[in-house]
Design a protein around this motif. Sequence first.
Motif, PDB file in Angstrom:
ATOM      1  N   TRP A  42      -7.499 -10.425  35.766  1.00 51.05           N
ATOM      2  CA  TRP A  42      -8.935 -10.436  35.460  1.00 51.05           C
ATOM      3  C   TRP A  42      -9.610  -9.178  35.990  1.00 51.05           C
ATOM      4  O   TRP A  42     -10.455  -8.579  35.324  1.00 51.05           O
ATOM      5  CB  TRP A  42      -9.606 -11.671  36.063  1.00 51.05           C
ATOM      6  CG  TRP A  42      -9.695 -12.842  35.139  1.00 51.05           C
ATOM      7  CD1 TRP A  42      -8.962 -13.996  35.199  1.00 51.05           C
ATOM      8  CD2 TRP A  42     -10.576 -13.000  34.026  1.00 51.05           C
ATOM      9  NE1 TRP A  42      -9.335 -14.850  34.185  1.00 51.05           N
ATOM     10  CE2 TRP A  42     -10.324 -14.271  33.455  1.00 51.05           C
ATOM     11  CE3 TRP A  42     -11.545 -12.198  33.453  1.00 51.05           C
ATOM     12  CZ2 TRP A  42     -11.013 -14.737  32.347  1.00 51.05           C
ATOM     13  CZ3 TRP A  42     -12.232 -12.671  32.339  1.00 51.05           C
ATOM     14  CH2 TRP A  42     -11.960 -13.926  31.807  1.00 51.05           C
ATOM     15  N   GLN A  43      -9.251  -8.765  37.209  1.00 49.88           N
ATOM     16  CA  GLN A  43      -9.881  -7.599  37.823  1.00 49.88           C
ATOM     17  C   GLN A  43      -9.557  -6.308  37.080  1.00 49.88           C
ATOM     18  O   GLN A  43     -10.358  -5.372  37.080  1.00 49.88           O
ATOM     19  CB  GLN A  43      -9.465  -7.482  39.294  1.00 49.88           C
ATOM     20  CG  GLN A  43     -10.068  -8.583  40.144  1.00 49.88           C
ATOM     21  CD  GLN A  43      -9.489  -8.630  41.545  1.00 49.88           C
ATOM     22  OE1 GLN A  43      -8.549  -7.915  41.872  1.00 49.88           O
ATOM     23  NE2 GLN A  43     -10.042  -9.506  42.374  1.00 49.88           N
ATOM     24  N   ASN A  44      -8.412  -6.249  36.442  1.00 50.86           N
ATOM     25  CA  ASN A  44      -8.008  -5.038  35.716  1.00 50.86           C
ATOM     26  C   ASN A  44      -8.634  -4.930  34.328  1.00 50.86           C
ATOM     27  O   ASN A  44      -8.629  -3.849  33.736  1.00 50.86           O
ATOM     28  CB  ASN A  44      -6.483  -5.003  35.568  1.00 50.86           C
ATOM     29  CG  ASN A  44      -5.790  -4.782  36.890  1.00 50.86           C
ATOM     30  OD1 ASN A  44      -6.336  -4.174  37.792  1.00 50.86           O
ATOM     31  ND2 ASN A  44      -4.583  -5.295  37.006  1.00 50.86           N
ATOM     32  N   LEU A  45      -9.157  -6.020  33.799  1.00 51.87           N
ATOM     33  CA  LEU A  45      -9.599  -6.033  32.408  1.00 51.87           C
ATOM     34  C   LEU A  45     -10.779  -5.111  32.121  1.00 51.87           C
ATOM     35  O   LEU A  45     -10.792  -4.424  31.101  1.00 51.87           O
ATOM     36  CB  LEU A  45      -9.915  -7.457  31.953  1.00 51.87           C
ATOM     37  CG  LEU A  45      -8.721  -8.409  31.925  1.00 51.87           C
ATOM     38  CD1 LEU A  45      -9.152  -9.768  31.419  1.00 51.87           C
ATOM     39  CD2 LEU A  45      -7.581  -7.847  31.105  1.00 51.87           C
ATOM     40  N   ALA A  46     -11.770  -5.083  32.985  1.00 49.53           N
ATOM     41  CA  ALA A  46     -12.956  -4.249  32.715  1.00 49.53           C
ATOM     42  C   ALA A  46     -12.576  -2.772  32.634  1.00 49.53           C
ATOM     43  O   ALA A  46     -13.012  -2.058  31.725  1.00 49.53           O
ATOM     44  CB  ALA A  46     -14.013  -4.476  33.792  1.00 49.53           C
ATOM     45  N   GLN A  47     -11.741  -2.318  33.572  1.00 48.46           N
ATOM     46  CA  GLN A  47     -11.314  -0.923  33.567  1.00 48.46           C
ATOM     47  C   GLN A  47     -10.466  -0.623  32.330  1.00 48.46           C
ATOM     48  O   GLN A  47     -10.643   0.405  31.673  1.00 48.46           O
ATOM     49  CB  GLN A  47     -10.525  -0.609  34.830  1.00 48.46           C
ATOM     50  CG  GLN A  47     -10.044   0.822  34.891  1.00 48.46           C
ATOM     51  CD  GLN A  47      -9.231   1.111  36.146  1.00 48.46           C
ATOM     52  OE1 GLN A  47      -8.964   0.220  36.947  1.00 48.46           O
ATOM     53  NE2 GLN A  47      -8.851   2.356  36.317  1.00 48.46           N
ATOM     54  N   ARG A  48      -9.566  -1.539  32.019  1.00 55.16           N
ATOM     55  CA  ARG A  48      -8.698  -1.337  30.856  1.00 55.16           C
ATOM     56  C   ARG A  48      -9.527  -1.325  29.572  1.00 55.16           C
ATOM     57  O   ARG A  48      -9.305  -0.502  28.690  1.00 55.16           O
ATOM     58  CB  ARG A  48      -7.647  -2.442  30.803  1.00 55.16           C
ATOM     59  CG  ARG A  48      -6.526  -2.152  29.838  1.00 55.16           C
ATOM     60  CD  ARG A  48      -5.495  -3.239  29.857  1.00 55.16           C
ATOM     61  NE  ARG A  48      -4.710  -3.228  31.076  1.00 55.16           N
ATOM     62  CZ  ARG A  48      -4.000  -4.264  31.511  1.00 55.16           C
ATOM     63  NH1 ARG A  48      -3.970  -5.391  30.832  1.00 55.16           N
ATOM     64  NH2 ARG A  48      -3.304  -4.175  32.617  1.00 55.16           N
ATOM     65  N   LYS A  49     -10.492  -2.227  29.480  1.00 56.66           N
ATOM     66  CA  LYS A  49     -11.340  -2.282  28.294  1.00 56.66           C
ATOM     67  C   LYS A  49     -12.099  -0.961  28.130  1.00 56.66           C
ATOM     68  O   LYS A  49     -12.162  -0.412  27.026  1.00 56.66           O
ATOM     69  CB  LYS A  49     -12.329  -3.439  28.403  1.00 56.66           C
ATOM     70  CG  LYS A  49     -13.216  -3.586  27.199  1.00 56.66           C
ATOM     71  CD  LYS A  49     -14.112  -4.803  27.322  1.00 56.66           C
ATOM     72  CE  LYS A  49     -14.978  -4.969  26.100  1.00 56.66           C
ATOM     73  NZ  LYS A  49     -15.810  -6.169  26.166  1.00 56.66           N
TER      74      LYS A  49
END
Length: 89
Positions: A42-49
């Motif tokens: 979940w924590q990685n999703l914003a950066q990846r998006k």
Amino acid sequence: MQSPCVARCGLNDDEICMGCFRHIDEIVGWSSASEIKQQQIWQNLAQRKAQYASEEHHRSKEKERGKNSQIISREKWLEAEKRLAEQDA
């Protein structure tokens, strides 16, 4: 923990779902992942998006873009299951 899935599945060339921005291995392994691992995803999703949105923006200027270049096929799913099983072994 709730899955990040938004039911708009489709993989890009890096095997990242352009709906939820998880890698196919993260999608396949979600139900068996620990809560800590799920939180990390979940924590990685914003950066990846943000990363893929920026890359897609640049690509779209060069050529017409299909939103989901590749549906998550059974073959891709089985490949990811195999990778995860090998990691656990």
